[in-house]
Design an enzyme around this catalytic site. Structure first.
Site, PDB file in Angstrom:
ATOM      1  N   LYS A 108       0.889  -1.219  -0.054  1.00 12.47           N
ATOM      2  CA  LYS A 108      -0.023   0.044  -0.028  1.00 12.47           C
ATOM      3  C   LYS A 108       0.836   1.352   0.070  1.00 12.47           C
ATOM      4  CE  LYS A 108      -3.847  -2.676   2.031  1.00 12.47           C
ATOM      5  NZ  LYS A 108      -4.341  -2.934   3.644  1.00 12.47           N
ATOM      6  N   GLN A 135      -4.224  -1.618   9.909  1.00 13.69           N
ATOM      7  CA  GLN A 135      -4.274  -3.196   9.290  1.00 13.69           C
ATOM      8  C   GLN A 135      -4.849  -3.957  10.280  1.00 13.69           C
ATOM      9  OE1 GLN A 135      -3.081  -3.568   5.899  1.00 13.69           O
ATOM     10  NE2 GLN A 135      -3.993  -5.674   6.234  1.00 13.69           N
ATOM     11  N   ASP A 179     -10.544   3.007   4.352  1.00 11.27           N
ATOM     12  CA  ASP A 179     -11.084   1.178   4.237  1.00 11.27           C
ATOM     13  C   ASP A 179     -12.497   1.173   4.196  1.00 11.27           C
ATOM     14  OD1 ASP A 179      -8.986  -0.251   3.713  1.00 11.27           O
ATOM     15  OD2 ASP A 179      -8.521  -0.702   6.058  1.00 11.27           O
TER      16      ASP A 179
END
Ligand code: NAP
Length: 282
Positions: free
Chosen positions: A54, A98, A121
């Site tokens: 990412k 994460q 997200d």
């Protein structure tokens, strides 16, 4: 007849090129460079690879990366304090934590500490609520990527029967909301669904997000259907999806491969969400 292969790698490359151009324009207009903060707690090898990917993707499109790596024994208070600092930092447009987190930390609590305007997200309760209510907001990356792939394949969801196998908060539920908003008739299946094959055979758009290699059989696919395989299963023979690709591509009109289908779209949509978040805060 063999199905058309939907080339997610090519679509993702186009999305990334578009984001790079839009980031440059945004910087020229506002003097602000979009920034993505990633937070990784602990040493999980797979998570470290995802976060590294990412950050690399951000650098390639001109998004500034803030790479926070914390020890596995980081306390709840310290982690929440970092999220609060990032929420308040004007240089940070988007934040992602994460998952999974080490066992002593609550992923739902930590995720929900992220300001909804920076929730790239799309996993906070606020983002999920906005999506369910049909309000503008940041949408989870993988289902957003699937909508782009359907458009690429020329599939108009309106009036179609869409069947999603898998009801996770990460994918199945937001996918259903996006298809519903696009006027498809949506069915969500899960591990307790009776006669899964029969339900799948109704689908004009069949989406599998389960995590069981080749669960979806060729004869579960309606002739002419579009099949989207979200599954990522690591076997000794390599990465494979939730759909029996060889058999399904005999019957489907279009199908995504694994790898090279949905996977590349997730990071592309994360970059797009980061730019959207930067626009929201500007
Ligand atoms: P998850 O949270 O484990 O959810 C799996 C879902 O599948 C659950 O709803 C479960 O039902 C259902 N299920 C399990 N076994 C089933 C069976 N035999 N028949 C019917 N349904 C069954 O998984 P996820 O996070 O949604 O991910 C699903 C897959 O997609 C995984 O392979 C993951 O690696 C992949 N994925 C890929 C990307 C990408 O970027 N390409 C992104 C996200 C996920 P219950 O709810 O009843 O337990």
């Amino acid at each position: 007849m063999a199905a058309t292969i939907i080339d997610g790698k090519a679509v993702a490359a186009r999305v990334r090129a578009d984001v790079a151009q839009d980031v440059a324009e945004f910087l020229a207009e506002t003097g602000t460079q979009p920034g993505l903060a990633t937070v990784l707690v602990g040493e999980d090898a797979a998570s470290a690879v995802y976060v590294g990917g990412k950050q690399k993707a951000c650098a390639e499109v001109g998004i500034r990366g803030f790479d926070h790596r914390l020890p596995a024994d980081t306390s709840r208070e310290d982690l929440l304090a970092l999220i609060d600092t990032l929420n308040a930092d004007a240089a940070v447009s988007g934040i992602l934590c994460q998952l999974p987190l080490p066992g002593h930390l609550d992923g739902v609590e930590v995720t929900n500490r992220i300001d909804a305007r920076k929730d790239v997200d799309g996993l906070t309760i606020a983002s999920a609520g906005r999506l369910a209510l049909g309000m503008a907001g940041l949408v989870p990356c993988t289902p957003a990527g699937v909508m782009l792939l359907l458009a690429e394949a020329g599939v108009e969801p309106q009036g179609k029967e869409a069947v999603i196998v898998g009801r996770s908060n990460l994918f199945g539920k937001p996918m259903a909301q996006l298809l519903l908003a696009a006027n498809a008739t949506v069915t969500i299946c899960h591990s307790r669904t009776s006669d899964l094959g029969e339900v799948c055979r109704r689908a004009d758009i069949l989406i599998a997000a389960v995590g069981v290699a080749h669960l979806v059989k060729g004869d579960w696919v309606k002739p002419g259907a579009t099949v989207i395989d979200v599954g990522m299963n690591r076997l000794e023979s390599g990465l494979t999806g939730d759909v029996d690709f060889a058999a399904a591509s005999e019957t489907a009109a279009a199908i995504t491969p694994v790898p090279g289908g949905v996977g590349p779209m997730t990071i592309a949509c994360l970059l797009r969400n980061t730019l959207t978040a930067a626009r929201l805060s500007a």
